[in-house]
Design a protein around this motif. Structure first.
Motif, PDB file in Angstrom:
ATOM      1  N   GLY A 219      -3.792  16.007  68.410  1.00 50.43           N
ATOM      2  CA  GLY A 219      -3.316  14.723  67.784  1.00 50.43           C
ATOM      3  C   GLY A 219      -1.906  14.498  68.228  1.00 50.43           C
ATOM      4  O   GLY A 219      -1.125  13.626  68.047  1.00 50.43           O
ATOM      5  N   GLN A 220      -1.477  15.411  69.121  1.00 51.65           N
ATOM      6  CA  GLN A 220       0.116  15.081  69.354  1.00 51.65           C
ATOM      7  C   GLN A 220       0.503  14.402  70.718  1.00 51.65           C
ATOM      8  O   GLN A 220      -0.918  14.174  71.473  1.00 51.65           O
ATOM      9  N   SER A 221       1.394  13.771  71.003  1.00 49.16           N
ATOM     10  CA  SER A 221       1.508  12.908  72.112  1.00 49.16           C
ATOM     11  C   SER A 221       2.440  13.502  73.091  1.00 49.16           C
ATOM     12  O   SER A 221       3.195  14.577  72.663  1.00 49.16           O
ATOM     13  N   PRO A 222       2.247  13.509  74.431  1.00 50.29           N
ATOM     14  CA  PRO A 222       2.748  14.118  75.628  1.00 50.29           C
ATOM     15  C   PRO A 222       4.293  13.855  75.554  1.00 50.29           C
ATOM     16  O   PRO A 222       4.624  12.677  75.166  1.00 50.29           O
ATOM     17  N   ALA A 223       5.103  14.652  75.928  1.00 52.53           N
ATOM     18  CA  ALA A 223       6.652  14.412  76.040  1.00 52.53           C
ATOM     19  C   ALA A 223       6.888  13.542  77.256  1.00 52.53           C
ATOM     20  O   ALA A 223       5.845  13.348  78.226  1.00 52.53           O
ATOM     21  N   VAL A 224       7.804  12.613  77.445  1.00 48.02           N
ATOM     22  CA  VAL A 224       8.212  11.911  78.352  1.00 48.02           C
ATOM     23  C   VAL A 224       9.118  12.451  79.624  1.00 48.02           C
ATOM     24  O   VAL A 224      10.238  12.628  79.059  1.00 48.02           O
ATOM     25  N   LYS A 225       8.679  12.650  80.488  1.00 44.56           N
ATOM     26  CA  LYS A 225       9.566  13.155  81.614  1.00 44.56           C
ATOM     27  C   LYS A 225      10.194  12.154  82.436  1.00 44.56           C
ATOM     28  O   LYS A 225       9.697  11.027  82.368  1.00 44.56           O
ATOM     29  N   GLU A 226      11.208  12.501  83.102  1.00 46.99           N
ATOM     30  CA  GLU A 226      11.869  11.571  83.983  1.00 46.99           C
ATOM     31  C   GLU A 226      10.854  11.105  85.017  1.00 46.99           C
ATOM     32  O   GLU A 226      10.323  11.982  85.405  1.00 46.99           O
ATOM     33  N   ARG A 227      11.066   9.710  85.357  1.00 44.40           N
ATOM     34  CA  ARG A 227       9.872   9.131  86.235  1.00 44.40           C
ATOM     35  C   ARG A 227      10.535   8.643  87.578  1.00 44.40           C
ATOM     36  O   ARG A 227      10.068   7.745  87.947  1.00 44.40           O
ATOM     37  N   THR A 228      11.542   9.592  88.031  1.00 44.41           N
ATOM     38  CA  THR A 228      12.077   9.358  89.471  1.00 44.41           C
ATOM     39  C   THR A 228      11.328  10.491  90.433  1.00 44.41           C
ATOM     40  O   THR A 228      11.284  11.544  89.877  1.00 44.41           O
ATOM     41  N   LYS A 229      11.076  10.049  91.570  1.00 48.33           N
ATOM     42  CA  LYS A 229      10.448  11.043  92.387  1.00 48.33           C
ATOM     43  C   LYS A 229      11.513  12.247  92.794  1.00 48.33           C
ATOM     44  O   LYS A 229      12.460  11.858  93.132  1.00 48.33           O
ATOM     45  N   VAL A 230      11.183  13.329  92.693  1.00 47.62           N
ATOM     46  CA  VAL A 230      11.795  14.457  92.743  1.00 47.62           C
ATOM     47  C   VAL A 230      11.439  14.897  94.354  1.00 47.62           C
ATOM     48  O   VAL A 230      10.478  14.885  94.778  1.00 47.62           O
TER      49      VAL A 230
END
Length: 611
Positions: free
Chosen positions: A285-296
């Protein structure tokens, strides 16, 4: 709720290994064929994962493609095995909040594959059609070591069913990289651009290394991340791969997967319902963490390796390589070293050492080459046969060569063990000569076969073997062209015994911008000539040459003189056409090839004096 809608805001828990459960319950043979002959066992396995909390289960169809089913003679049942696999999973999931994934596994496994791209594409398409006929909720593509194969599979699914969600999971060669050095982030972005809806990693590694690889990933908005780690690194027990039973450890790592932004989390090899239950208890039931969305961008520091001496392929003077095989007996090592010094002093640009030619055990050519470099001052060029080393041993061998300052190698397939003095030995052939050339070139770029950075770039110059003694020179040259595309820097031919073949070779290779060393092996008597012509693969003598050697009878001196005369005729024409000679010393009789080498050097000096 549709699969992708559910995945948007909630971590979904996938199932674990099916094969582990079925084997533990006594099933043998093709795991996938259990869909037809052990239906209750398959349904029970699915239900165990559902009871453990999995809300995404896979059809038992991982290796149910025609190419892998051929191993069991089951290829004609491919369609029913796949369709039944989806039906059984749906039966287990009926009435529950569970999604069914139709599973397709990768065919290439990081080693040489006997199948070409068209065969793999056709097998993928036929399997996908069978799965799609039963309308799964999603298609899962897993355990792909070859990015090209996975991209091809995504395209196949999207062409057959544009609206079908696709999960594309790669398997890594090392932490953060695919085979060939492709950064995992770059690979997943490629899959996203091709239309995969969920992209991630499965198999090969346990939780720790999988998490370390996920740390290098940053994806665009709308892309969902998946992870299916193995239970652990595998061990061997009673001839089978075994994995540690560590559900509590999985539970302790679950939060790290959430922090990396994973939306779909399951297990691969060695995982059981208990592993999946551990994930469920921690993340349900948990939500995933939001990671930075820039290309590495992958940043790799590559130091320049110290450049060792290499064969001067661009030299204008006649270039001479002389082969001197390491002896079979330790008592002849002094003679071998004396031979190497004699050849070096005669003017040989390199002394080349075969790798247990004709599958006959000799003193290791790496040890022998190190000794001739240290004690004779000769420049070694090593043959490397694919026959004797698996992929691990091959890369280790190459690293050892580089560490010892040996830079020039010839990649060869190697004669099968049945022709040698240990006919019961195993021929490995993890790699073909083409694969070996590509491996060496990857190491020159600073990467191991798994994609792991070596820290330094190797500086190998790699040769390709070529047999002109064939019925179709054109076909042989086409094969050679593929070796050149793979990265070959120069060519060494099998022995040639007539001038006409030399001219045919020149004409057939005129378009190739690569040095060609023409093989010449002096004959010593009529018996030697007949043996080479009739019993050694890749060598053909003309009737005229065989007659000339036969006329020498048993006169040892006359046989050697006639053999040298033939060799001089051939090397004169070879130098005129190619400028490079590869002399092969017969039976450690290095005085013959030393004399031929001196003759070439003398003629070259005279020509320069009068030009």
């Amino acid at each position: 709720m549709k699969f992708l809608d559910k995945l948007q805001n909630e971590i979904l828990i996938g199932d674990g290994a099916i094969g582990t459960l079925l084997y533990d319950r006594g099933h043998s043979g093709s795991i996938e064929d259990a869909n037809r002959h052990a239906e209750e066992m398959v349904v029970s396995a699915h239900q165990e994962y559902i009871e453990a909390g999995a809300n995404v289960i896979q059809s038992n169809t991982y290796a149910a493609n025609q190419l892998k089913l051929m191993n069991y003679g089951l290829e004609h049942g491919m369609g029913e095995i796949n369709a039944q696999g989806v039906r059984l999973a749906k039966h287990a999931a009926k009435g529950k909040n569970v999604y069914v994934a139709g599973t397709i596994g990768g065919i290439r496994d990081g080693r040489a594959s006997p199948f070409n791209n068209q065969e793999i594409k056709a097998a993928t398409q036929s399997q996908a059609e069978a799965l799609l006929s039963e309308d799964p909720d999603v298609i899962l593509l897993e355990t792909y070591y070859d990015l090209h194969e996975l991209v091809q599979a995504v395209r196949v699914i999207k062409r057959l069913s544009p609206d079908m969600p696709v999960i594309g999971n790669v398997s890594l060669g090392d932490v953060g990289v695919l085979h060939g050095g492709i950064p995992v982030n770059d690979a997943l972005l490629r899959l996203w651009n091709e239309g995969a809806n969920v992209i991630g990693i499965n198999c090969r590694m346990g939780p720790a290394q999988t998490i370390a690889s996920l740390e290098e990933i940053s994806l665009p908005e709308g892309a969902y991340l998946s992870a299916y780690p193995n239970a652990s690194l595998p061990g061997i027990q009673d001839g089978r791969l075994v994995y540690q039973s560590n559900p509590d450890y999985f539970k302790s790592q679950a939060e790290e997967f959430r922090k990396q932004g994973v939306h779909l989390l399951g297990g691969c090899c060695g995982t059981t319902p208990e592993h999946i239950r551990s994930f469920t208890e921690k993340l349900q039931g948990q939500s995933p963490a939001v990671k930075e969305r820039t290309k590495v961008s992958a940043v790799r520091e590559q130091a320049s390796a110290e450049v060792g001496d290499t064969l001067q392929l661009d030299k204008k003077d006649p270039s001479i390589i002389v082969e001197l095989d390491p002896p079979k007996s330790l008592t002849k090592m002094d003679k071998f070293l004396n031979g190497a010094q004699t050849l070096h002093e005669a003017g040989a640009d390199a002394v080349t050492l075969a790798d247990n030619s004709l599958a006959t055990s000799r003193i290791d050519n790496l040890a022998a080459s190190t000794l001739i470099k240290q004690q004779a001052g000769a420049h070694p060029l090593l043959h490397i046969a694919c026959r004797d080393r698996n992929l691990i041993g091959m890369q280790s061998h190459l690293l050892g060569l580089h560490a010892l300052g040996i830079r020039d190698v010839l990649a060869v397939t190697g004669d099968p063990t049945k022709v040698g003095d240990f006919p019961g030995a195993t021929s490995v052939y993890d790699l073909t000569s083409f694969d070996l050339i590509r491996l060496i070139k990857a190491m020159n770029e600073g990467f191991s076969h798994s994609g792991r950075p070596l820290g330094l770039q190797t500086k190998f110059t790699v040769g390709a073997a070529f047999n002109p003694n064939v019925s179709s020179m054109a076909k042989a040259v086409k094969r050679l062209e593929k070796k050149i595309v793979a990265g070959a820097d120069f060519v060494m031919t099998q022995p040639i015994y007539d001038v006409e073949t030399l001219h045919q070779l020149k004409e057939a290779t005129a378009h190739l911008d690569i040095p060609i060393y023409v093989g010449i092996m002096p004959l010593i008597n009529g018996r030697n000539a007949e043996f080479l012509h009739n019993e050694v693969p890749g060598i053909q003598l003309t009737e005229q040459v065989r007659k000339r050697m036969a006329e020498c009878g048993k006169d040892v001196q006359k046989g050697e003189e006639e053999g040298m005369a033939i060799a001089k005729e051939l090397q004169g024409a070879s130098l005129e056409l190619f400028g490079r000679i590869y002399l092969i010393t017969p039976f450690l009789r290095y005085h013959i090839t030393a004399a031929l080498t001196s003759d070439i050097k003398t003629r070259s000096a005279q020509q320069m004096r009068f030009s």
